[in-house]
Motif scaffolding. Structure first.
Motif: not given
Length: 57
Positions: A1, A3, A5-6, A9, A46, A49-50, A53
């Motif tokens: 993911m 950084t 984007d994280k 979120n 989130q 995204e996981k 990944d």
């Protein structure tokens, strides 16, 4: 993911929580609902995204 984007979120979730709290404090159910919606949207992003990944590994 990513950084960025994280962080985006997490910021969106925090904004949603603040909006929900403000709506609850003022008795504005619309604002409260919008805040909850932002939090749910952030959680879904989130999770997506996981999954992305996990597919890369």
């Amino acid at each position: 993911m990513g950084t960025a984007d994280k962080m985006r979120n997490v910021a969106e979730k925090a904004l949603g929580k603040a909006k929900e709290t403000a709506g609850r404090a003022t008795g504005d159910r619309t604002i409260e609902s919008e805040g909850r919606g932002k939090q749910i949207k952030s959680d879904l992003k989130q999770a997506a995204e996981k999954v992305k990944d996990a597919g890369k590994h």
